[in-house]
Design an enzyme around this catalytic site. Structure first.
Site, PDB file in Angstrom:
ATOM      1  N   HIS A   2       0.957  -1.203   0.038  1.00 47.02           N
ATOM      2  CA  HIS A   2       0.023   0.153  -0.066  1.00 47.02           C
ATOM      3  C   HIS A   2       0.771   1.168  -0.114  1.00 47.02           C
ATOM      4  CE1 HIS A   2      -4.055   2.054   1.630  1.00 47.02           C
ATOM      5  NE2 HIS A   2      -2.979   3.067   1.130  1.00 47.02           N
TER       6      HIS A   2
ATOM      7  N   ASP B  70       1.921   3.891   2.841  1.00 44.42           N
ATOM      8  CA  ASP B  70       1.137   4.702   2.336  1.00 44.42           C
ATOM      9  C   ASP B  70       1.681   5.844   1.400  1.00 44.42           C
ATOM     10  OD1 ASP B  70      -1.672   5.519   1.691  1.00 44.42           O
ATOM     11  OD2 ASP B  70      -1.955   6.393   3.872  1.00 44.42           O
TER      12      ASP B  70
ATOM     13  N   HIS C 161      -9.799   1.647  -0.284  1.00 47.91           N
ATOM     14  CA  HIS C 161      -9.542   2.251   1.142  1.00 47.91           C
ATOM     15  C   HIS C 161     -10.847   1.994   1.960  1.00 47.91           C
ATOM     16  CE1 HIS C 161      -5.998   4.165  -0.773  1.00 47.91           C
ATOM     17  NE2 HIS C 161      -5.489   4.695   0.546  1.00 47.91           N
TER      18      HIS C 161
ATOM     19  N   GLU D 216     -10.688   3.694   7.230  1.00 46.06           N
ATOM     20  CA  GLU D 216      -9.533   4.465   7.625  1.00 46.06           C
ATOM     21  C   GLU D 216     -10.001   5.709   8.597  1.00 46.06           C
ATOM     22  OE1 GLU D 216      -7.659   6.878   4.478  1.00 46.06           O
ATOM     23  OE2 GLU D 216      -5.880   7.388   5.696  1.00 46.06           O
TER      24      GLU D 216
HETATM   25  N1  ADE Z   1      -4.683   8.747  -1.275  1.00 45.35           N
HETATM   26  C1  ADE Z   1      -3.402   8.685  -0.784  1.00 45.35           C
HETATM   27  N2  ADE Z   1      -3.223   8.327   0.570  1.00 45.35           N
HETATM   28  C2  ADE Z   1      -4.639   8.148   0.878  1.00 45.35           C
HETATM   29  C3  ADE Z   1      -5.059   7.944   2.073  1.00 45.35           C
HETATM   30  N3  ADE Z   1      -4.402   7.664   3.467  1.00 45.35           N
HETATM   31  N4  ADE Z   1      -6.540   7.782   2.374  1.00 45.35           N
HETATM   32  C4  ADE Z   1      -7.335   8.106   1.282  1.00 45.35           C
HETATM   33  N5  ADE Z   1      -6.768   8.349  -0.028  1.00 45.35           N
HETATM   34  C5  ADE Z   1      -5.474   8.428   0.080  1.00 45.35           C
HETATM   35 ZN    ZN Z   2      -3.363   5.128   0.840  1.00 51.91          ZN
END
Ligand code: ADE
Ligand code: ZN
Length: 310
Positions: free
Chosen positions: A14, A264, A184, A187
């Site tokens: 990721h 990320d 995603h 989160e």
């Molecule tokens: N695009 C890049 N990083 C992201 C994240 N942490 N959450 C949502 N979209 C993203």
């Molecule tokens: Zn991401």
């Protein structure tokens, strides 16, 4: 940092190419932008500020050559860290929004990927802020490259702006092309967002940490063997968790759910994959557990021809 973390052979699953742009690379592309300006942008805290900075840095990628340089720099850096398999997310939704030529950009980055000693594959990502037509266009582009290095399809952006269920036809199109799904979810939003991702057929969940709030969801993830792509430093920087020591990684793993450690947007969050393993140790993982995490990270790669080299 102890060399223990760096020496582990690891897979990174990721990682957004756009979020890997170091200040020095930006300055090389745009000499009028100072490293201090980049550092100030990256230092802003909170999820909305992060999305703004992500948009800002994405706009700086103006040409296929810029994207190629970003890929070259990133893969070079990953090699120094013993990353031996990588899936890079390309924000194709953002490329379309910028009205750039996706084919030319993908040809440029994929050429860099093929030159690298690290097996490198791609996940095409759409933005949840836009509509289904936008997601369908990204899915079509991903499907066209399914035999050319693209292995997955996902979505990013602000979960509060739209459930994964809105985009079912796009996920189905990608699946029909043989792509695996890694949206995603869970989160910044809630456990329901992860349930929605499962309903659209997610094979892995980007982040997914809100699953900790729902024991039935943790059971389902464990039973179905769906791993969470956990990004500890990202979660702290965006405020998805209040503080490192509040991070739910330990509780999620103790519930028997598979986890993979990832960066990320490593340049934006000032981290490396090795440092993410160190963070996990701070959250109570033993060195044996970290070795196991590194070994199993390979097993969740979407390109099944590539197994763990260990
Ligand atoms: N695009 C890049 N990083 C992201 C994240 N942490 N959450 C949502 N979209 C993203
Ligand atoms: Zn991401």
């Amino acid at each position: 940092m102890s060399s223990f973390y760096r020496d582990l052979k690891k897979a990174e699953l990721h990682l957004h190419l756009e979020g890997s742009l170091e200040a020095s690379t930006i300055h090389e592309m745009h000499p009028n932008i100072s490293k201090e300006e980049v550092a100030a942008k990256y230092a802003e805290k909170g999820f909305s500020a992060f999305l703004e900075s992500y948009k800002w840095v994405s706009v700086l990628l103006e040409t296929p050559d810029h994207y190629a340089l970003a890929t070259r720099r990133l893969l070079g850096q990953l090699q120094t860290e013993n990353v031996e398999y990588v899936e890079l997310t390309l924000s194709v939704g953002v490329i379309l929004w910028k009205q750039q030529n996706v084919a030319a950009i993908f040809d440029a980055v994929n050429k860099e990927a093929r030159k690298s000693a690290i097996p490198c594959f791609w996940i095409f990502d759409f933005i949840r802020h836009f509509d289904l037509d936008h997601a369908m266009r990204v899915a079509e582009l991903a499907a066209e490259r399914a035999r050319d290095g693209v292995v997955g399809f996902g979505c990013g952006g602000d979960e509060a702006r739209g459930s994964a269920l809105t985009f079912v036809p796009a996920f189905q199109l990608a699946q029909r092309a043989g792509l695996r799904l890694a949206p995603h979810a869970g989160e910044t939003s809630n456990a329901q967002s992860v349930w929605d991702a499962l309903e659209v057929g997610a094979d892995r969940i980007g982040h997914g940490i809100r699953a900790v709030e729902d024991p039935a969801l943790l059971r389902r993830l464990r039973q179905d063997g769906i791993p969470l792509e956990v990004c500890i430093s990202s979660n702290v920087a965006t405020g998805a968790v209040e503080h490192l020591l509040c991070h739910p990684l330990r509780r999620i793993a103790d519930a028997g759910v598979s986890v993979i450690l990832n960066t990320d947007d490593p340049a934006m969050f000032g981290t490396t994959l090795s440092e993410e393993y160190e963070r996990a140790e701070q959250l109570g993982f033993s060195r044996d557990e970290l070795r196991l995490l590194a070994e199993t990270s390979f097993q969740f790669g979407f390109n099944k021809q590539v197994g763990s080299p260990q």
